[in-house]
Scaffold this motif. Sequence first.
Motif, mmCIF file in Angstrom:
data_model
loop_
_atom_site.group_PDB
_atom_site.id
_atom_site.type_symbol
_atom_site.label_atom_id
_atom_site.label_comp_id
_atom_site.label_asym_id
_atom_site.label_seq_id
_atom_site.Cartn_x
_atom_site.Cartn_y
_atom_site.Cartn_z
ATOM 1 N N LEU A 276 17.881 13.242 38.845
ATOM 2 C CA LEU A 276 16.851 14.035 38.158
ATOM 3 C C LEU A 276 15.810 14.562 39.141
ATOM 4 C CD1 LEU A 276 16.465 11.724 35.025
ATOM 5 C CD2 LEU A 276 17.170 14.123 34.962
ATOM 6 N N ILE A 277 15.372 13.696 40.043
ATOM 7 C CA ILE A 277 14.362 14.119 41.016
ATOM 8 C C ILE A 277 14.922 15.205 41.931
ATOM 9 C CG2 ILE A 277 13.087 13.355 43.082
ATOM 10 C CD1 ILE A 277 11.683 12.514 40.589
ATOM 11 N N VAL A 333 23.809 13.077 34.221
ATOM 12 C CA VAL A 333 22.792 12.500 33.333
ATOM 13 C C VAL A 333 23.007 13.057 31.925
ATOM 14 C CG1 VAL A 333 20.314 12.136 33.017
ATOM 15 C CG2 VAL A 333 21.199 12.627 35.307
ATOM 16 N N ASP A 334 22.837 12.181 30.921
ATOM 17 C CA ASP A 334 23.017 12.651 29.539
ATOM 18 C C ASP A 334 21.852 13.530 29.107
ATOM 19 O OD1 ASP A 334 21.152 10.655 27.666
ATOM 20 O OD2 ASP A 334 21.773 9.805 29.587
ATOM 21 N N ASP A 335 22.115 14.382 28.124
ATOM 22 C CA ASP A 335 21.125 15.375 27.694
ATOM 23 C C ASP A 335 19.826 14.734 27.215
ATOM 24 O OD1 ASP A 335 22.976 17.179 28.327
ATOM 25 O OD2 ASP A 335 23.266 18.012 26.308
ATOM 26 N N GLU A 336 19.957 13.635 26.489
ATOM 27 C CA GLU A 336 18.761 13.005 25.934
ATOM 28 C C GLU A 336 17.808 12.567 27.053
ATOM 29 O OE1 GLU A 336 17.645 9.290 23.090
ATOM 30 O OE2 GLU A 336 19.751 9.894 23.135
ATOM 31 N N THR A 337 18.382 11.985 28.113
ATOM 32 C CA THR A 337 17.561 11.553 29.246
ATOM 33 C C THR A 337 16.955 12.758 29.961
ATOM 34 O OG1 THR A 337 19.066 9.686 29.495
ATOM 35 C CG2 THR A 337 17.544 10.099 31.308
ATOM 36 N N ILE A 338 17.748 13.834 30.084
ATOM 37 C CA ILE A 338 17.218 15.045 30.731
ATOM 38 C C ILE A 338 16.008 15.553 29.959
ATOM 39 C CG2 ILE A 338 17.689 17.459 31.300
ATOM 40 C CD1 ILE A 338 20.580 16.678 31.845
ATOM 41 N N ARG A 339 16.144 15.598 28.632
ATOM 42 C CA ARG A 339 15.018 16.087 27.815
ATOM 43 C C ARG A 339 13.792 15.202 27.980
ATOM 44 N NH1 ARG A 339 16.253 20.443 24.644
ATOM 45 N NH2 ARG A 339 18.458 20.696 24.134
#
Lengths: 480, 414
Positions: A276-277, A333-339
């Motif tokens: 993510l970073i 990474v799953d979408d929920e975590t991305i959001r």
Amino acid sequence: MSSNDKYDRQVRIWGPHGQTKLQNARVLLLGCDPVGVETLKNLVLPGIGYVVIVDSKVVTESDIENNFFIPHDTIGQSRAKVVLEYLLEMNQDVKGEWHQVENFDVKEQHYDLIIANEQRFSETKFNLIELQTYGLVGRMRLYSPKCHIIETKPMNQKYDLRIFNPFQELKEYFDSIEFEGDVDYLSHIPYIVILYKALQKYHKEKGKYPSTFSEKHKDFKQVILSLCEGLEYQYTGNFYEAIDNIDQAFNSENWKNSLESIEIEQDVNEDQYFVLISALRQFVQIHGAPPLGKAFPDMKCFTQTYVHLKNTLYGTKVEKDFQAFQALCQNKVDDETIRLFIENIQDLKSITYRTIQQELQQPNEVEDYDNDCYIWYILLRSVNEFYNTNNRWPTQEKGDTQQLQEIVDKQCRLVNVDSIPETHVIEICRYEGAKLHMIASVLGGMASQEAVKLITNQFVPINNTLIYNGLKSEASIFEF
Amino acid sequence: MNSILNTFSPLSKDLYNEYRGQVMIEALATQKVLVIGAGGLGCEILKTLALSGIKEIHVIDLDTIDLTNLNRQFLFRMKDVGKYKAEVAAEFIMKRIPTCKVIPYTKKIQEFPISFYSEFPVIIAGLDNVEARRWINRVVIQMVQRDENDKVIDDTRHYLIDGGTEGLNGQARVISPFETACYECTLSQLPKQLQYQMCTIASTPRLPEHCIAYAYEVLWSKEQPNVKLDKDNFDHMNWIYQKALERSKQFNIEGVTYKLTLGVVKNIIPAVASTNALIASICTVECFKILTGNGSQLNNYIQWYGQNHQTGVGINVIQQERLEECTECSIQTLEILVKRTDKISVLLTQLPPDIELCSKGQTLITNNIRRKQGFDHILEKTFQELIDEQLIDVQTALKAFDKNKTINVRINYE
């Protein structure tokens, strides 16, 4: 009854996803001292998944006096067994096992958290809360091998409204709004438009944007007020809302901190947080700003305007940024975590913990402290050393206080402290290692808050030590 | 326990070091503590008191157990839902710790006479509302009596320990009447309740909360004029939810859920075991220190922020100041000269109007018109008669309360 969820009151704190993490968590308790048991109690109640309790001793009279989960008719039984039985009796959702052993190999299984009391414990593979109560004093020490928090949940949420640097569609919208019309219209112009217009006006008049505190909160405020000149006071609610939110007019660059604090190492690329970073770095390089989050505050305006801003203008941009950001994450990474990540970009936090072993050898020095907690920390280190040498706790007998004083002097030199008051040395000698239920109960409450933070990866845990001084009811946090 | 009741302590009060040992151990065993509220804080307070050497605890709570209590009120089980909290809690504690006696009451705190409260040196309150806190605060102030030099008589000073939580945050305070700030002194510091403006709710709703507030505050009374809204009734709450949902669709607003509806209408405050445990236990530690003289008292207010994104936890100890013009604990003394043969009705002309006059916790003159008849017989008595009946103590100042303040009335006899 109006709710059929017994966890309703806490799900309002950490959300259904936090509750799921809790219900899937495995926690290991090492030692059935009251402080550890009280901590575990506050995790069994909210529905922790699975508990493993390890303790080598059998129930004695002193357990009954200070431990609520060791009833009077269990003398002689295994402490681990009794504690597990009476903890689980509170909540049928929780399962667990007990072991009456001296040495327990923690490496064989995975634990989301280890709660250790009775001894200093230096395993570094898992999240760890180490606890000690001593008379009227208590100590809590946290360790986490990796601690990157997305949902830090600050008390005052920050919004990214792009007033200073509007994206194309937003800029067009801002520019299309005229400050002419009847009072009903003027009093319903959203404050974000007011702040944007005020920025333009300020720039036009002074040739630059406000930058110092006084420019922002005095000069700029005057510009905002000039926009509603002639308007009767009762119609200026939205302009005063703009003044209350002046800080929103300027770029928040908090997200840069999280980029700086993380050094990307290629070999940990599989870790979601690093993915993510790294995606954030790339995104900023391409777009010049981080992806836009969905959070949008209430503001005085017409329903239509609000819905248009939130859903159409900002909403579309949020979705567009999400798609672009998602692509950069390369399905790791799953979408929920991305959001979640995008929502919290302004408040991300990473903590690197010193290990307990490092602290035992050389605690960080504390420059200034405003209460007795630091003194108690040094004294706790001292009585622990006394115990390691003598296999018993110091008393107020002269031999003991002398021996302890020597240890205290040594501990003081280690952290560059001149001396500590003799009164406190005598005071700690009177406790003789007493584990009081009330102090355990205070610490247990504090520790279970930190436990929930570590398990749900929400809120910010302490780094790394909390000392509670029951004599005065004060507490302080130190990074040792 | 013995080490903190026996051994010499350089950091404790004189009271402790003078009586430490057997005297202190026995004294602690005979002290009674009153706990108000058997909910999130109350359950924890009862457990911790019972394991701190207190042998007799009284607990008041008129509430019954709800399913949503079970995540933190650890003395209750599924089978107890609907039963009185105070009774189930008392029974549980006594079963687990047979050496401790717990006496439950299921009445409103306002229904007990002052003489009931005066039995307890310490009252610990785990309440969830401002009104009850103000009421019990007034009680501990009213119980204070003064000697001829206007000095507070020690035995009449009862401590009030008050705790409260919200989510991961909480606070605890020790109130020693006329010594520290009282609850009323700091009333203005209470955070304001979030309220939505009526014009927003009615004409420009933007948030799901606005739609719910409209259904609750406007639509219910309009469309169900003869039904009193019961916030614990599923059908009622569901009606509000459906109406709010309808309205939100009409305005294109997202986010109305049943859960949010409950939160807005019932003003639900998030609550969790951990925060209750730590605040309740801090209160109990303070109680123990008052009773035994151990350590020094919390002076006088501690705030705990478990939700702090800078340092993880924020802890502040604040010494709240007494408010000079406090409506409960400011001191004003009025000297009045009478003859012992005067009827006490002479005071009616000498005291400010609308005043309530008390002696030893007993009302002599009331400002409440409805109750006036009951006290007429006292008005007809002379001071000497009341002294003989021990209703008035010549040495002690009487207490007068009006809406704004407490006045010590010192009666001088000719």
